[in-house]
Design a protein around this motif. Structure first.
Motif, PDB file in Angstrom:
ATOM      1  N   LYS A 231     -12.448   3.648   0.224  1.00  0.00           N
ATOM      2  CA  LYS A 231     -11.315   3.381   0.977  1.00  0.00           C
ATOM      3  C   LYS A 231     -10.097   4.062   0.562  1.00  0.00           C
ATOM      4  O   LYS A 231      -9.713   5.458   1.095  1.00  0.00           O
TER       5      LYS A 231
ATOM      6  N   GLU B  27      -3.329   5.764   8.858  1.00  0.00           N
ATOM      7  CA  GLU B  27      -4.191   6.192   7.469  1.00  0.00           C
ATOM      8  C   GLU B  27      -4.973   4.418   7.289  1.00  0.00           C
ATOM      9  O   GLU B  27      -5.853   4.209   7.061  1.00  0.00           O
ATOM     10  N   SER B  28      -3.810   3.732   7.467  1.00  0.00           N
ATOM     11  CA  SER B  28      -4.486   1.992   7.320  1.00  0.00           C
ATOM     12  C   SER B  28      -5.756   1.527   8.035  1.00  0.00           C
ATOM     13  O   SER B  28      -6.372   1.084   7.375  1.00  0.00           O
TER      14      SER B  28
ATOM     15  N   HIS C 274       1.334   7.738   4.732  1.00  0.00           N
ATOM     16  CA  HIS C 274       2.399   7.010   6.458  1.00  0.00           C
ATOM     17  C   HIS C 274       3.321   6.488   5.288  1.00  0.00           C
ATOM     18  O   HIS C 274       5.144   6.164   6.490  1.00  0.00           O
TER      19      HIS C 274
ATOM     20  N   ARG D 148      -8.915   3.283   7.047  1.00  0.00           N
ATOM     21  CA  ARG D 148      -9.303   1.686   5.648  1.00  0.00           C
ATOM     22  C   ARG D 148      -9.682   0.653   5.908  1.00  0.00           C
ATOM     23  O   ARG D 148     -10.670   0.639   5.417  1.00  0.00           O
TER      24      ARG D 148
ATOM     25  N   SER E 135      -8.964   7.825   3.076  1.00  0.00           N
ATOM     26  CA  SER E 135      -7.463   8.070   3.274  1.00  0.00           C
ATOM     27  C   SER E 135      -6.671   9.268   2.939  1.00  0.00           C
ATOM     28  O   SER E 135      -5.921  10.077   4.105  1.00  0.00           O
TER      29      SER E 135
ATOM     30  N   PHE F 152      -3.200  -0.620  -2.890  1.00  0.00           N
ATOM     31  CA  PHE F 152      -3.841   0.267  -2.698  1.00  0.00           C
ATOM     32  C   PHE F 152      -2.891   1.345  -3.073  1.00  0.00           C
ATOM     33  O   PHE F 152      -1.716   1.443  -2.710  1.00  0.00           O
TER      34      PHE F 152
ATOM     35  N   ASP G  33       0.878   5.592   0.852  1.00  0.00           N
ATOM     36  CA  ASP G  33       0.070   6.068   1.263  1.00  0.00           C
ATOM     37  C   ASP G  33       0.619   7.000   2.124  1.00  0.00           C
ATOM     38  O   ASP G  33       2.114   7.028   2.129  1.00  0.00           O
TER      39      ASP G  33
ATOM     40  N   GLU H  98       1.019  -1.185   0.431  1.00  0.00           N
ATOM     41  CA  GLU H  98       0.533  -0.724   0.161  1.00  0.00           C
ATOM     42  C   GLU H  98       0.704   1.537  -0.106  1.00  0.00           C
ATOM     43  O   GLU H  98       1.935   1.203   0.430  1.00  0.00           O
TER      44      GLU H  98
ATOM     45  N   ASP I 262      -3.402   6.435  -2.459  1.00  0.00           N
ATOM     46  CA  ASP I 262      -3.705   7.488  -2.794  1.00  0.00           C
ATOM     47  C   ASP I 262      -2.798   8.914  -3.408  1.00  0.00           C
ATOM     48  O   ASP I 262      -2.753   8.340  -3.939  1.00  0.00           O
TER      49      ASP I 262
END
Lengths: 125, 148
Positions: free
Chosen positions: B46, B21-22, A22, B25, B50, A52, A20, A18, A54
């Protein structure tokens, strides 16, 4: 995440999992170290292993585009499918980087394999 | 926004740590799983969550840690309602913040597309903010129900 170089000093970044806010900064640092230490002429960022993403992923690509421009290098965004592609399309990155599909990991590994064999042959001689 | 009957709901609060954050989701994925959403709908939701949670962490509680509240509802007609709020610094100029590619943190490789993603991936988005008194983002999306 994997970073590979082929025999033409092209760099392949295989992202996974993923992306993001983070975990983007750790990914960013690894890519930037690889770029700075090898000065590749072309960098491929491969999203085939990404489950995933974003807008942090867009920021990651845009930031690398800006850095690579300073190195006179080109950026390729590889294997953006499904939801990853949908997020990426919002960014207008397609005007800045080339979007490509293909099995780049295999291509890069094969090119190194050949080089290693040649080097071994040369060493034996 | 119009009133509809709430069929299910969940309220959670968590600190503004980026590892959450995860978690946010995962929570929203679990919550909507009963509606049997399509895969692309689920990733839209999701992604929007996020973005909203990241905004709270990166902007609302910049250089500090505060509480993020997430309120999820399933409304009549397979509609998902999401409200994400913080009590952080607030947004000085909402219109400017919602412009695509605007970011107050360009040095950190923020693309400035958070609100653009929320707006594109959800049916409705509303942002309320008071300078110094936090931000509340409300989103709605109708999910197509699959034949079970």
């Amino acid at each position: 995440m994997k970073i590979l170089f082929d025999n033409k000093n092209r760099c392949l970044v295989c992202l996974s999992g993923e992306i993001d806010h983070h975990n983007a900064s750790a990914i960013r640092m690894k890519i930037d170290v690889a770029i700075d230490s090898h000065c590749p002429g072309e960098v491929y960022i491969d999203f085939s292993g990404v489950s995933f993403m974003d807008s942090s992923g867009i920021g990651l690509v845009m930031g690398r585009y800006r850095i690579l421009r300073e190195y006179g290098a080109s950026l390729f965004v590889a294997n953006c499918k499904g939801s990853i592609r949908k997020v990426m399309q919002l960014s207008g990155m397609n005007r800045l980087a080339k979007f490509v599909d293909g099995d780049f990991e295999n291509e890069f590994l094969n090119s190194r394999k050949g080089e290693t064999v040649n080097e071994q042959v040369a060493n034996v001689k | 926004m119009s009133r509809s009957q709430t069929l299910n709901e969940l309220k959670v609060a968590f600190p503004s740590l980026s590892e959450n954050e995860s978690l946010a989701r995962l929570i929203v994925s679990g919550f909507v799983s009963g509606l049997n959403p399509m895969i692309d709908e689920l990733s839209d939701v999701k992604t929007a969550v996020s973005e909203a949670v990241t905004n709270c962490i990166v902007h609302g509680y910049r250089n500090t840690v505060g509480t993020i509240k997430m309120h999820l509802r399933i409304l009549e007609g397979n509609e998902l309602y999401i409200r994400i709020s913080d009590k952080g610094c607030g947004i000085e100029n909402i219109e400017r913040a919602m412009e695509p590619l605007f970011t107050s943190a360009p040095d950190e490789d923020r693309a400035g597309l958070g609100f653009t993603v929320m707006e594109s991936f959800m049916d409705k988005l509303s942002v309320r903010s008071k300078n110094g008194n936090g931000t509340t983002v409300t989103m709605r999306k109708k999910l197509e129900s699959r034949v079970k």
